[in-house]
Design an enzyme around this catalytic site. Sequence first.
Site, PDB file in Angstrom:
ATOM      1  N   ASP A 127       0.839  -1.202  -0.155  1.00 17.09           N
ATOM      2  CA  ASP A 127      -0.088   0.037   0.127  1.00 17.09           C
ATOM      3  C   ASP A 127       1.011   1.277   0.068  1.00 17.09           C
ATOM      4  O   ASP A 127       1.531   1.647   0.960  1.00 17.09           O
ATOM      5  CB  ASP A 127      -0.861  -0.186   1.283  1.00 17.09           C
ATOM      6  CG  ASP A 127      -2.206   1.041   1.096  1.00 17.09           C
ATOM      7  OD1 ASP A 127      -2.995   0.841   0.383  1.00 17.09           O
ATOM      8  OD2 ASP A 127      -1.916   1.991   1.526  1.00 17.09           O
ATOM      9  N   GLU A 129       2.276   5.154  -0.096  1.00 16.62           N
ATOM     10  CA  GLU A 129       1.850   6.494  -0.014  1.00 16.62           C
ATOM     11  C   GLU A 129       2.766   7.287  -0.953  1.00 16.62           C
ATOM     12  O   GLU A 129       3.987   6.962  -1.304  1.00 16.62           O
ATOM     13  CB  GLU A 129       2.143   6.681   1.443  1.00 16.62           C
ATOM     14  CG  GLU A 129       1.558   6.249   2.820  1.00 16.62           C
ATOM     15  CD  GLU A 129       0.028   6.333   2.598  1.00 16.62           C
ATOM     16  OE1 GLU A 129      -0.439   7.381   2.079  1.00 16.62           O
ATOM     17  OE2 GLU A 129      -0.696   5.302   2.751  1.00 16.62           O
ATOM     18  N   ALA A 130       1.964   8.514  -1.487  1.00 18.69           N
ATOM     19  CA  ALA A 130       2.617   9.013  -2.632  1.00 18.69           C
ATOM     20  C   ALA A 130       2.167  10.432  -2.256  1.00 18.69           C
ATOM     21  O   ALA A 130       1.399  11.162  -1.508  1.00 18.69           O
ATOM     22  CB  ALA A 130       1.765   8.813  -3.718  1.00 18.69           C
ATOM     23  N   ASP A 227      -2.646   1.516  -6.890  1.00 23.21           N
ATOM     24  CA  ASP A 227      -1.080   1.334  -6.243  1.00 23.21           C
ATOM     25  C   ASP A 227      -0.417   0.855  -7.514  1.00 23.21           C
ATOM     26  O   ASP A 227       0.473   1.523  -7.573  1.00 23.21           O
ATOM     27  CB  ASP A 227      -1.044   0.377  -5.167  1.00 23.21           C
ATOM     28  CG  ASP A 227      -1.824   0.729  -3.710  1.00 23.21           C
ATOM     29  OD1 ASP A 227      -1.145   1.536  -3.136  1.00 23.21           O
ATOM     30  OD2 ASP A 227      -2.983   0.345  -3.349  1.00 23.21           O
ATOM     31  N   HIS A 286      -3.184   5.858   6.918  1.00 30.20           N
ATOM     32  CA  HIS A 286      -2.430   6.515   5.749  1.00 30.20           C
ATOM     33  C   HIS A 286      -1.009   6.513   6.255  1.00 30.20           C
ATOM     34  O   HIS A 286      -0.062   7.259   5.594  1.00 30.20           O
ATOM     35  CB  HIS A 286      -2.790   8.095   5.772  1.00 30.20           C
ATOM     36  CG  HIS A 286      -4.089   8.221   5.133  1.00 30.20           C
ATOM     37  ND1 HIS A 286      -4.578   7.747   3.837  1.00 30.20           N
ATOM     38  CD2 HIS A 286      -5.189   8.791   5.736  1.00 30.20           C
ATOM     39  CE1 HIS A 286      -5.802   8.074   3.933  1.00 30.20           C
ATOM     40  NE2 HIS A 286      -6.309   8.459   4.824  1.00 30.20           N
ATOM     41  N   ASP A 291      -1.352   0.599   7.038  1.00 31.25           N
ATOM     42  CA  ASP A 291      -2.413   0.185   6.148  1.00 31.25           C
ATOM     43  C   ASP A 291      -2.180  -1.044   5.578  1.00 31.25           C
ATOM     44  O   ASP A 291      -3.071  -1.843   5.522  1.00 31.25           O
ATOM     45  CB  ASP A 291      -2.523   1.340   5.098  1.00 31.25           C
ATOM     46  CG  ASP A 291      -3.109   2.484   5.232  1.00 31.25           C
ATOM     47  OD1 ASP A 291      -3.809   2.640   6.266  1.00 31.25           O
ATOM     48  OD2 ASP A 291      -2.962   3.361   4.492  1.00 31.25           O
TER      49      ASP A 291
END
Length: 342
Positions: A127, A129-130, A227, A286, A291
């Site tokens: 998962d 994060e961006a 993703d 988040h 996650d």
Amino acid sequence: MEGQQEEHEEQKENRPQPARPLPPPAALPPGKQNGGAGDQGTEGKSPGSGQSAFSDPVYKEIAVTNGYINRMSREELRSKLAEFKLETRGVKDVLKKRLKNYYKKQKLMQKEVLNSDGYYDYICVVDFEATCEEGNPPEFVHEIIEFPIVLLNTHTLEIEDTFQQYVKPEVNPKLSNFCIGLTGITQDIIDKADAFPQVLQNVIEWMRQRELGTKYSYCMLTDGSWDMSKFLNIQCRVSRIKYPSFAKKWINIRKSYGNFYKVPRNQTKLTIMLEKLGMTYDGRPHSGLDDSKNIARIAIRMLQDGCELRVNEKMHAGQLMTVSSSTPLEGAPAPQMPRYRN
């Protein structure tokens, strides 16, 4: 409104009702009752002897048992699940599905008509994060800033290992306040991180050390399509490298959950899936790693409930595509560092 309806149903279920007997448990063969690896994988499988096997009387027995289960109250369901030492948490529809799959597996094991195909040894939950901005303007380029993996052993149904590294963005090296507040990832963390190609190389080395794709079969799993189809796809273009072959196919757990428990798409968000299964979110929302751990908990519960999580999405020629449930089960290839683009 939904909460009031559930409360009303709960009150109805708690009223005293006559017990509805199921086929005697003594007639069932002793087997694993904790949803271990030997129990998983009947959902969506065809019996090894082909379609004609459905004429076997065992399927009539299963249908009759399902009828009994459909008429049971929530307390009766929980009582029966407890008798078999199965998980008793979850909404009524989840409990029904769990009990039906338990009986189905026991009956099919008794008749020896289960498909003997192997299953993945491991599932890698990812998962990302961006980078992001409030409102996410359409022209904004999202870059991966956290690359986590949770390694789920499908035999023990336990999280065996984790990987986590942060990534220094290239296009937007300064994080927005919105992104920092959402993910908890600070500018200082990002400034000290490696660029994506180096992090991807570290990921691949970590996977190789665990002999994924060589000694052990595995597949990737995500919470949704984006993703892989969006974040990883965009990141590979930004970093001027080809899309990694090991991530070209994956399990979208939202699709699997919706299909297995027969719920609409708006009930497949992470927190809702946890709630319906009788669990709560553990950790910081988040955070990519937290996650991923919570997604793995959902995957474990689904495997325990008899769902065979299978690859259902893939990237082909740069486009997101659906993988049919009838496609033969196949693990991901041994991870290799992709070549740089010309």
